[in-house]
Design an enzyme around this catalytic site. Structure first.
Site, short mmCIF file in Angstrom:
data_model
loop_
_atom_site.label_atom_id
_atom_site.label_comp_id
_atom_site.label_asym_id
_atom_site.label_seq_id
_atom_site.Cartn_x
_atom_site.Cartn_y
_atom_site.Cartn_z
N ASP A 96 -8.00 -5.18 0.13
CA ASP A 96 -8.49 -6.02 -0.96
C ASP A 96 -8.10 -7.49 -0.81
O ASP A 96 -8.61 -8.34 -1.53
CB ASP A 96 -7.95 -5.51 -2.30
CG ASP A 96 -8.64 -4.24 -2.71
OD1 ASP A 96 -9.83 -4.09 -2.37
OD2 ASP A 96 -8.00 -3.39 -3.33
N HIS B 4 0.85 -1.19 0.00
CA HIS B 4 0.00 0.00 0.00
C HIS B 4 0.88 1.23 0.00
O HIS B 4 1.93 1.23 0.66
CB HIS B 4 -0.90 -0.01 1.24
CG HIS B 4 -2.08 0.89 1.10
ND1 HIS B 4 -1.99 2.24 1.34
CD2 HIS B 4 -3.34 0.64 0.70
CE1 HIS B 4 -3.18 2.78 1.11
NE2 HIS B 4 -4.01 1.84 0.72
N1 ACO Z 1 4.05 -7.81 -4.77
C1 ACO Z 1 5.40 -7.82 -4.98
N2 ACO Z 1 6.20 -6.75 -4.88
C2 ACO Z 1 5.60 -5.58 -4.56
C3 ACO Z 1 4.22 -5.47 -4.33
C4 ACO Z 1 3.43 -6.64 -4.44
N3 ACO Z 1 2.12 -6.62 -4.23
N4 ACO Z 1 3.92 -4.19 -4.04
C5 ACO Z 1 5.06 -3.51 -4.09
N5 ACO Z 1 6.08 -4.35 -4.40
C6 ACO Z 1 7.52 -4.00 -4.48
C7 ACO Z 1 7.84 -3.26 -5.78
O1 ACO Z 1 8.24 -4.15 -6.79
C8 ACO Z 1 8.96 -2.36 -5.31
O2 ACO Z 1 10.12 -3.14 -5.21
P1 ACO Z 1 11.57 -2.47 -5.52
O3 ACO Z 1 11.76 -1.44 -4.45
O4 ACO Z 1 12.52 -3.60 -5.44
O5 ACO Z 1 11.46 -1.87 -6.90
C9 ACO Z 1 8.56 -1.96 -3.89
O6 ACO Z 1 7.77 -3.07 -3.42
C10 ACO Z 1 7.76 -0.67 -3.81
O7 ACO Z 1 6.64 -0.78 -4.68
P2 ACO Z 1 5.96 0.46 -5.42
O8 ACO Z 1 5.19 -0.05 -6.59
O9 ACO Z 1 6.99 1.51 -5.68
O10 ACO Z 1 5.01 0.97 -4.28
P3 ACO Z 1 3.81 1.98 -4.48
O11 ACO Z 1 3.61 2.64 -3.17
O12 ACO Z 1 4.03 2.84 -5.67
O13 ACO Z 1 2.58 1.02 -4.84
C11 ACO Z 1 0.79 -0.44 -4.67
C12 ACO Z 1 1.62 0.63 -3.96
C13 ACO Z 1 0.35 0.06 -6.06
C14 ACO Z 1 -0.48 -0.69 -3.86
C15 ACO Z 1 1.61 -1.74 -4.80
O14 ACO Z 1 1.99 -2.20 -3.52
C16 ACO Z 1 0.89 -2.83 -5.57
O15 ACO Z 1 0.95 -2.86 -6.81
N6 ACO Z 1 0.17 -3.76 -4.84
C17 ACO Z 1 -0.61 -4.75 -5.50
C18 ACO Z 1 -1.92 -4.15 -5.99
C19 ACO Z 1 -2.89 -3.88 -4.87
O16 ACO Z 1 -3.10 -4.70 -3.99
N7 ACO Z 1 -3.54 -2.71 -4.95
C20 ACO Z 1 -4.56 -2.31 -3.98
C21 ACO Z 1 -4.07 -1.18 -3.12
S1 ACO Z 1 -5.29 -0.82 -1.88
C22 ACO Z 1 -6.44 0.06 -2.69
O17 ACO Z 1 -6.22 0.74 -3.66
C23 ACO Z 1 -7.80 -0.04 -2.18
#
Ligand code: ACO
Length: 437
Positions: free
Chosen positions: A368, A311
């Protein structure tokens, strides 16, 4: 109750650049959140601030929802989400978010009465739904239907008409949502039954047919109400910021909410709950093992993510996920369905929470991760999951739109950019650019 007016400039931060020192005001919120006010930065220095994805940008002052992502705290108007989930109903929470205070008995009764008497859609909406392809995803159908509501209610914007608009939105959203689903399965829409309370009415519109009544189980209706409460607001997330952004041009509330629905549809935002179930089902049928899936999610050369994990704000367990994990067990017990997907989800969580990849990145289950399991157990089809989120999030969107429009400092939202394209060059007529015809 401490309000937004309590957030005042306390001190200053100093920015040193090109031998010049600029003092910038520091703003402190009621929960001691601190922000540097850079409104005058460009006027004073010619510089702007660069923050792609707005991860470190406060776009407004808001008195609606407080989140402490490090500690896993979520409060609506000061009330902890756990207490609201325990003791309130969705309409009570909607009133709280929009009006700032919990309703009295009389206020709540009046609000329920108003909502109940605005649940119907204009008959022309039947033709609207019929005009769309049969396999249309219910999310764009809902976005279009909410946008289309504007054409039925075109009165000028006043306090009274704005009130009527948000009451209509909250009242009609379940009817629109259920109709979009009925359309997608080729069944006629079911009219609302105003003897039922809000959530039961929605469930009946989803599952009754002209040939067969649907008796709503109050325990399951309460589970849906709980899901709506947990989704009702989450401060400046992507869809809420969209609603504020669109509304900042003085676009009306219907148009702004329609844009919010479109923003919510994306798989990284509201669409994640659909993706979670698809992921769990894939693991159950194809991948075979949760361990293998977690390895794929960690692999830099693989775009797979563990959906429902991570998140932008929470860097600890999402408090809504904790409430839903428990609710999952209760619902599954009630419907007597298979707990296979819940078992896989819990295994994924267990693996991730002891894996350095997830721990070091502070990736925990978000709202979620468990919501889809409940929806599935209730018989809500997968393509309706995000629509359920819309019904829940609506009061939050309304509250933010109203807060923005009533803010005396309200300005059209207009971010800037750092241009990185070509510098000026001369136009070449087509015949001078080469290449074969
Ligand atoms: N699975 C694996 N790796 C992940 C995940 C995940 N679910 N989420 C983040 N990471 C990793 C990224 O690859 C990144 O790694 P790195 O530093 O080695 O490059 C690091 O964690 C940071 O991730 P970002 O994408 O930069 O984090 P951001 O804050 O931009 O994204 C997000 C947050 C979009 C929610 C992300 O965690 C994600 O895609 N999660 C899965 C989708 C999801 O569950 N969305 C619902 C969010 S809740 C809502 O909207 C109601």
């Amino acid at each position: 109750m401490p309000t937004q007016s309590a957030a005042q400039a306390k001190t200053t931060a100093t920015l040193d650049c090109d031998g010049k020192s600029i003092a910038l005001p520091v703003v402190k919120g009621t929960e001691s959140e601190v922000a540097v006010d850079i409104e005058k930065l460009r006027a004073q220095t010619g510089m702007i601030k660069l923050d792609p994805g707005y991860g470190n940008t406060g776009s407004c002052k808001s008195a609606i929802t407080f989140i402490d992502g490090e500690k896993g705290v979520l409060r609506y108007r000061g009330y902890p989400i756990e207490e609201l989930a325990q003791g309130s109903t969705f309409l009570e929470v909607a009133w709280l978010l929009i009006n700032g205070e919990l309703p009295t008995r009389a206020e709540l009764a009046g609000f329920i009465n108003e909502v109940t008497h605005h649940t119907m859609l204009h008959e022309n909406f039947n033709r609207f739904f019929e005009a769309l392809p049969k396999d249309a995803h219910p999310m764009p159908v809902c976005a279009a239907a909410v946008g289309a509501l504007t054409t039925f209610y075109q009165q000028p914007e006043t306090e009274q008409s704005t009130h009527e608009t948000w009451v209509r939105l909250i009242a009609k959203m379940p009817t629109i949502a259920a109709s979009s689903y009925k359309h997608s399965i080729g069944q006629p829409s079911i009219y609302p039954d105003n003897r039922l309370e809000y959530t039961s009415n929605f469930m009946r519109m989803m599952f009754a047919t002209p040939c067969e009544e649907y008796d709503v189980d109050p325990v399951l209706a309460r589970a849906v109400d709980l899901l709506f409460i947990l989704h009702a607001d989450h401060e400046q997330n992507c869809s809420t910021s969209t609603v504020r952004m669109v509304g900042s041009s003085r676009a009306n509330l219907f148009a702004s909410i329609s844009a919010g629905i479109s923003a919510l549809w994306g798989p990284l935002h509201g669409g994640a709950n659909q993706e979670v179930i698809e992921m769990l089902e894939r693991i159950a049928t194809e991948e075979g093992s949760a361990d293998r899936f977690v390895a794929k999610a960690k692999d830099k050369n693989d775009t797979t993510r563990l959906m429902g994990f991570g998140h932008r704000v929470y860097k600890s367990y999402d408090p809504r996920a904790a409430i839903l994990k428990k609710a999952c067990n209760d619902v599954l017990k009630r419907v007597g369905g298979s707990s296979r997907l819940l078992d896989i989800a819990m295994r994924l969580e267990e693996l991730a929470l002891k894996d350095d990849y997830f721990v070091s990145r502070k990736l925990y289950p978000n709202v979620d991760f468990y919501s889809g399991i409940i929806y599935k157990a209730l018989g809500i089809p997968i393509n309706m999951f995000t629509v359920m989120f819309v019904i829940g999030r609506l009061p939050g969107w309304v509250a933010h739109w109203l807060e923005m429009r009533r803010d005396p400092d309200f300005r059209i939202a207009r971010p800037r950019q750092v241009y990185v394209g070509p510098t000026m060059r001369a136009y070449q007529p087509i015949e001078m650019r080469g290449g074969r015809v």
